[in-house]
Design an enzyme around this catalytic site. Structure first.
Site, PDB file in Angstrom:
ATOM      1  N   GLY A 133      -0.346  -8.776  13.243  1.00 36.44           N
ATOM      2  CA  GLY A 133      -1.170  -7.621  13.549  1.00 36.44           C
ATOM      3  C   GLY A 133      -0.524  -6.327  13.099  1.00 36.44           C
ATOM      4  N   GLY A 134      -0.602  -5.316  13.970  1.00 38.80           N
ATOM      5  CA  GLY A 134      -0.030  -4.015  13.653  1.00 38.80           C
ATOM      6  C   GLY A 134       1.464  -4.037  13.452  1.00 38.80           C
ATOM      7  N   GLY A 173       2.661   0.392 -26.022  1.00 35.61           N
ATOM      8  CA  GLY A 173       2.795   1.191 -24.816  1.00 35.61           C
ATOM      9  C   GLY A 173       3.778   0.611 -23.822  1.00 35.61           C
ATOM     10  CB  ALA A 174       4.760  -2.855 -22.999  1.00 34.87           C
TER      11      ALA A 174
END
Length: 514
Positions: free
Chosen positions: A169-170, A404-405
């Protein structure tokens, strides 16, 4: 006074055994250490100073007023690891199942505030069932105080979470905002909702281990950074990791002993690359050859394995390493590997750890799955992280550096301080075969023998463009080096960059492409 001292000792004895013998026996039967045993093992002998030992909850209803054990289910304090001060908390599953209530949270708030004000690492040993249902919204509000402190401390002090039982949970969000998460295989579990809720809501049947086990989060989600086989080895690894981290963001990481010649040649690197640039090799062998004593602690070792990230030492100084891994998916960048490396780069930058990048990247992963999943956005995270980093940055190009890599992998154009290439480096927009198919399409269609002409053009393109020398001529790499000299070159580079300073423009914060 003797009577009062006896009363104090009685209360302390109750606090040291807050869950009762039966609960401790059940805990041991699962192969788990108690909260106190974990702290005793983690910290230097005799160094732990406990705080708020005699705290008790003040809640009423559902029988709580009749059950008020000391510590309220969490042990907090400070001690040392290898002589270095740290703040710690350890959740006690034998008390209310380690569930968090108001006083439980107040104790954690208090030690987190102390760690931040003193500039000390904060280590949390998590073993609890989440919010204490009997205390209702008070427990939920108390979690918020922990989360806010996690964020306030982020990038200021190292925060380490060790999951040693359930974390649901939290409760999972505090570890998620810390710098490093450790889990114990088949003992630790993290999930937002458990298997029963998953089945009720979605109809999906899944086991606890499949849903939130250590290896699920190590391989699939990338939530956890380290997985160890048992609690003691896990705590050993926490101590080991801490040796690579500074106490806070105003200090440098501790320098280790000089046990490896900084001028040592790495002659094995001259023969580590295969004959064909399309064949794989293990980048971690390159890293091990270069760093002090081959000692490399890999972060996120099981997730997005086409890139490797971790800590090592060069001439005793800590460095952070990011390297493409040609042995997995040719070292291509995709959504997960970009995110993994981006987080690691930002962690190193936050804590003054120089970055060394080993580049062998053919590009970004193509395909609809990657495009629809947001490879542009996720790839931009790594680009942003390197552009933002102000620590010393060194690039070593071993082989492919395409498109671009290549730019994203800590190139000179985005701020690398020094860039070096092996003679085998291939700096180009793309590989020779793909480039020839695009640039010489008409030439190929007009050729009498297409295959022969294609081979001829590929050879010409490779000789002219697929090498490090055009980049060296333009200063995009600072030198082309013998692979055997890689270690001594990095030693010199890190040493000269140690005085690097950058003045950043005033702003609240940048807008990371999350």
């Amino acid at each position: 006074m003797a009577e009062r001292l006896a009363d104090l000792e009685q209360r302390r004895a109750q606090a040291r055994n807050a869950g009762g013998e039966a609960a401790i026996e059940r805990h041991h039967a699962k192969g788990k250490m108690t909260a106190r045993e974990r702290l005793e093992y983690l910290l230097d002998e005799g160094s732990f100073q406990e705080l708020d030992m005699l705290s008790r909850h003040r809640a009423h209803g559902m029988g709580l007023e009749d059950n008020r054990p000391f510590t309220d289910g969490v042990i907090t304090g400070f001690g040392t690891i290898d002589g270095r001060k740290v703040c710690v908390f350890s959740q006690d599953f034998t008390v209310f199942g380690g569930a968090l209530g108001e006083v439980f949270a107040e104790k954690i708030h208090k030690i987190m505030d102390l760690s931040l004000s003193l500039g000390l690492p904060m280590i949390g040993l998590n073993d609890g069932a989440g919010a204490r249902i009997q205390e209702g919204v008070v427990s939920l509000h108390s979690y918020g105080g922990i989360f806010a402190r996690n964020v306030k401390s982020s990038g200021v002090i190292p925060q380490i979470s060790v999951i040693m039982g359930p974390c649901a949970g939290g409760a999972v969000y505090s570890p998620a905002m810390t710098d490093f998460i450790f889990m114990v295989n088949e003992t630790s579990h993290m999930f937002i909702t458990g298997p029963d809720v998953v089945k009720t809501v979605t109809g999906e049947e899944v086991t606890l281990e499949q849903l939130g086990g250590a290896m699920s989060h190590a391989r699939k989600s990338g939530v956890t950074h380290f997985v160890l086989p048992d609690e003691k080895s896990c705590l050993d690894e926490v101590r080991y990791l801490l040796s690579f981290l500074p106490t806070n963001n105003q200090e440098e990481a501790p320098r280790g002993p000089i046990t490896d010649d900084p001028q040592r040649l790495c002659e094995d690197l001259r023969t580590i690359l295969p004959e064909s640039s399309n064949q794989p090799y293990d980048m971690k062998k390159v890293i091990a050859s270069v760093v002090d004593d081959g000692d490399y602690i890999e972060v996120h070792a099981h997730w997005a394995q086409q890139i490797t990230c971790g800590f090592a030492r060069i001439d005793g100084h800590v460095i952070g390493i990011v390297g493409n891994q040609p042995a997995v998916l040719a070292g291509v960048l995709d959504i997960d590997s970009s995110e993994k490396a981006a987080r690691f780069v930002r962690t190193c930058d936050a804590f003054n750890i120089p970055l060394v990048t080993f580049v062998d990247v053919p590009g970004f992963m193509p395909g609809t799955e990657q495009e629809y999943g947001g490879i542009i956005r996720h790839g931009a995270k790594l680009l942003y992280a390197f552009c933002e980093a102000t620590v010393p940055r060194v690039q070593i190009i071993t082989r492919k550096a395409y498109g671009g890599a290549y730019v994203v992998m800590n190139s000179k154009s985005i701020g690398a301080d020094l860039a070096f290439a092996w003679p085998s480096a291939e700096l180009a927009v793309m590989g020779a075969s793909g480039a020839v198919e695009i640039v010489y399409r008409r030439d190929l269609l007009a050729a009498d023998d297409i295959d022969a002409r294609r081979t001829e053009l590929i050879d010409e393109y490779t000789e002219r463009y697929v090498n490090p020398y055009l980049a060296a001529e333009r200063g995009f790499v600072d030198d082309v080096i013998d692979p055997a000299e890689t270690r001594r070159v990095i030693v010199r580079a890190i040493d000269v960059l140690r005085s690097k300073r950058e003045d950043l423009p005033k702003r609240k914060h940048g807008n990371v492409p999350l």
